[in-house]
Design an enzyme around this catalytic site. Structure first.
Site, PDB file in Angstrom:
ATOM      1  N   GLU A  45      35.196  72.985  54.953  1.00 14.72           N
ATOM      2  CA  GLU A  45      34.811  74.257  55.773  1.00 14.72           C
ATOM      3  C   GLU A  45      33.687  74.423  56.386  1.00 14.72           C
ATOM      4  O   GLU A  45      32.385  74.470  57.258  1.00 14.72           O
ATOM      5  CB  GLU A  45      35.066  75.574  54.894  1.00 14.72           C
ATOM      6  CG  GLU A  45      36.895  76.001  54.830  1.00 14.72           C
ATOM      7  CD  GLU A  45      35.908  74.866  53.312  1.00 14.72           C
ATOM      8  OE1 GLU A  45      37.019  75.543  53.005  1.00 14.72           O
ATOM      9  OE2 GLU A  45      36.011  74.381  52.998  1.00 14.72           O
ATOM     10  N   ALA A 149      54.057  43.003  37.161  1.00 11.84           N
ATOM     11  CA  ALA A 149      54.763  42.206  38.434  1.00 11.84           C
ATOM     12  C   ALA A 149      55.478  41.105  37.638  1.00 11.84           C
ATOM     13  O   ALA A 149      55.672  40.563  36.772  1.00 11.84           O
ATOM     14  CB  ALA A 149      53.678  41.516  38.724  1.00 11.84           C
ATOM     15  N   ALA A 159      57.645  31.059  28.958  1.00 15.82           N
ATOM     16  CA  ALA A 159      57.960  30.150  27.701  1.00 15.82           C
ATOM     17  C   ALA A 159      56.442  30.290  27.155  1.00 15.82           C
ATOM     18  O   ALA A 159      55.908  30.499  25.694  1.00 15.82           O
ATOM     19  CB  ALA A 159      58.861  29.819  27.269  1.00 15.82           C
ATOM     20  N   THR A 191      45.949  41.632  27.166  1.00 16.70           N
ATOM     21  CA  THR A 191      45.435  40.785  28.405  1.00 16.70           C
ATOM     22  C   THR A 191      44.775  40.317  28.276  1.00 16.70           C
ATOM     23  O   THR A 191      44.220  38.877  29.318  1.00 16.70           O
ATOM     24  CB  THR A 191      46.680  42.128  29.185  1.00 16.70           C
ATOM     25  OG1 THR A 191      47.383  42.290  28.676  1.00 16.70           O
ATOM     26  CG2 THR A 191      46.010  41.312  30.896  1.00 16.70           C
ATOM     27  N   ASP A 195      45.106  36.434  29.875  1.00 19.71           N
ATOM     28  CA  ASP A 195      44.786  35.429  30.963  1.00 19.71           C
ATOM     29  C   ASP A 195      43.357  35.950  32.036  1.00 19.71           C
ATOM     30  O   ASP A 195      43.300  35.266  32.994  1.00 19.71           O
ATOM     31  CB  ASP A 195      45.563  37.102  31.924  1.00 19.71           C
ATOM     32  CG  ASP A 195      46.871  37.491  31.609  1.00 19.71           C
ATOM     33  OD1 ASP A 195      47.280  35.879  31.209  1.00 19.71           O
ATOM     34  OD2 ASP A 195      47.941  37.902  31.275  1.00 19.71           O
ATOM     35  N   LEU A 199      39.808  41.805  37.547  1.00 22.10           N
ATOM     36  CA  LEU A 199      40.264  43.605  37.281  1.00 22.10           C
ATOM     37  C   LEU A 199      39.107  44.100  39.006  1.00 22.10           C
ATOM     38  O   LEU A 199      39.362  44.737  38.759  1.00 22.10           O
ATOM     39  CB  LEU A 199      39.915  44.620  36.535  1.00 22.10           C
ATOM     40  CG  LEU A 199      41.229  44.116  35.061  1.00 22.10           C
ATOM     41  CD1 LEU A 199      40.887  45.274  34.116  1.00 22.10           C
ATOM     42  CD2 LEU A 199      42.748  44.616  35.614  1.00 22.10           C
ATOM     43  N   ALA A 268      51.805  48.902  28.123  1.00 24.43           N
ATOM     44  CA  ALA A 268      52.588  49.569  29.267  1.00 24.43           C
ATOM     45  C   ALA A 268      53.656  50.549  28.191  1.00 24.43           C
ATOM     46  O   ALA A 268      54.005  51.955  29.041  1.00 24.43           O
ATOM     47  CB  ALA A 268      53.886  48.356  29.784  1.00 24.43           C
TER      48      ALA A 268
END
Length: 338
Positions: A45, A149, A159, A191, A195, A199, A268
């Site tokens: 505004e 995913a 496996a 993770t 991995d 991120l 998750a």
């Protein structure tokens, strides 16, 4: 109002709402436009009033069309309600009323001063334009998107633990676009150790986008000193807990409005079991493994009636893959619905 919504979309994502404003003169012509350009800058505004002054246009008797109710508090900037009154605005048209108790009250002040205030104009489009900010402010916690995913049979790795890459380049580029829209990305310590993710939100050519989300690690184990999470990207926040509610409290205090939960299966499951997932983005590849970890760990569901039910709201083909966007059902289905 649609012009004001288009202006709002120019604003940055972040802790503050994206707001647009159009000023109309007494004859209905546009005399000023503005949008909020980020924390500490003039609100939409005030920006529109400044634009009107720059054009040499009078604002006495004008109509302000704004996507979110004018604020009525003093923060880094003054109250927009007062700025509109001082400018002599006679009518204010609003899409969405402000749910923030700290900022709300602008419509009330304007009406008390004799200004004609109309709310709810293109309200649905106004809500959509505010995105995750609106539910985050209403619930006093970040809006949570769970990203998965997976293969067609729900696996996130083979496996032997290999997982790069289940989905295609097209799907991964799309997922980086989602990362660029959120305020924070969360993964569990498992993770991180398995991995070693970075991120980050990246462009199609692999470069870092300008605005990087916070990188959030959930769990008690330390992040290794040589982890990629210490490299270029957003700030690293380690929340040493397994409680999703505590994670959300910490991030809410940091004004995180949109949290993307990326992994792994245990994290998750924790967010799903806590009932704090607001939407799911499931990238599904036409791949079958038959073994390997599932996308979601044990939820404690022992019978079909207790399953977490989702309602698909969008299905997007992405090369060979498919993105399913879904939201949790508000209540479990009854026996008659089976």
């Amino acid at each position: 109002m649609r012009r004001a919504l288009a202006l709002a979309a120019r604003g940055p994502l972040g802790p503050n709402p994206r707001v647009g404003c159009v000023l109309l003169g007494a004859d209905g012509d546009v005399v000023g436009e503005g949008w909020h350009r980020g924390a500490g800058t003039p609100h939409a505004e005030v920006a529109a009033l400044a634009d009107a002054r720059a054009r040499g246009a009078a604002t006495a008797g004008a109509t302000a069309v704004v996507t979110l109710e004018p604020c009525d508090h003093t923060g880094r900037t003054g109250p927009c309600s007062v700025a509109l009154l001082e400018a002599g605005v006679a009518r204010v048209v609003v899409a969405v009323e402000d749910p923030n108790p700290v900022a709300a009250g602008g419509a009330r002040r304007l009406r008390a001063a004799g200004v004609d205030v109309v709310t709810g104009v293109l309200a649905d489009e106004g809500v959509a334009a505010l995105g995750a900010w609106l539910p985050a402010v209403r619930r006093e916690r970040p809006f949570v998107t769970l990203k998965l995913a997976t293969t067609l049979d729900g696996r996130v790795a083979a496996a032997d633990g290999t997982s790069r890459w289940i989905t295609s380049d097209v799907a991964r580029h799309h997922a980086h676009g989602l990362r660029a829209e959120v305020d924070a990305i969360a993964v569990g310590t498992g993770t991180v150790l398995t991995d070693d993710p970075s991120l980050t939100a990246r462009t199609v050519d692999g470069g870092l986008v300008e605005r990087q989300p916070l990188r959030v690690v959930v769990g008690h184990r330390d992040v290794p000193a040589g982890a990629r999470l210490h490299g270029p990207g957003g700030a690293l926040v380690h929340v040493r807990t397994h409680d999703p509610a505590e994670v959300l409290r910490v991030l809410h205090a940091r004004e995180v409005r949109h949290l993307l939960v990326e992994g792994g299966p245990t994290l998750a499951a924790a967010f799903l079991a806590a009932g704090v997932v607001d939407e799911v983005h499931a990238y599904v590849a036409p791949v079958l493994l038959g073994a390997g970890p599932a996308a979601v760990a044990d939820l404690g569901v022992r019978t079909l009636a207790d399953a977490v039910r989702l309602r698909p709201v969008e299905v997007v083909p992405l090369g060979p893959d498919v993105l399913v966007v879904a939201t949790p059902e508000p209540t479990a289905p009854t026996a008659e619905e089976h």
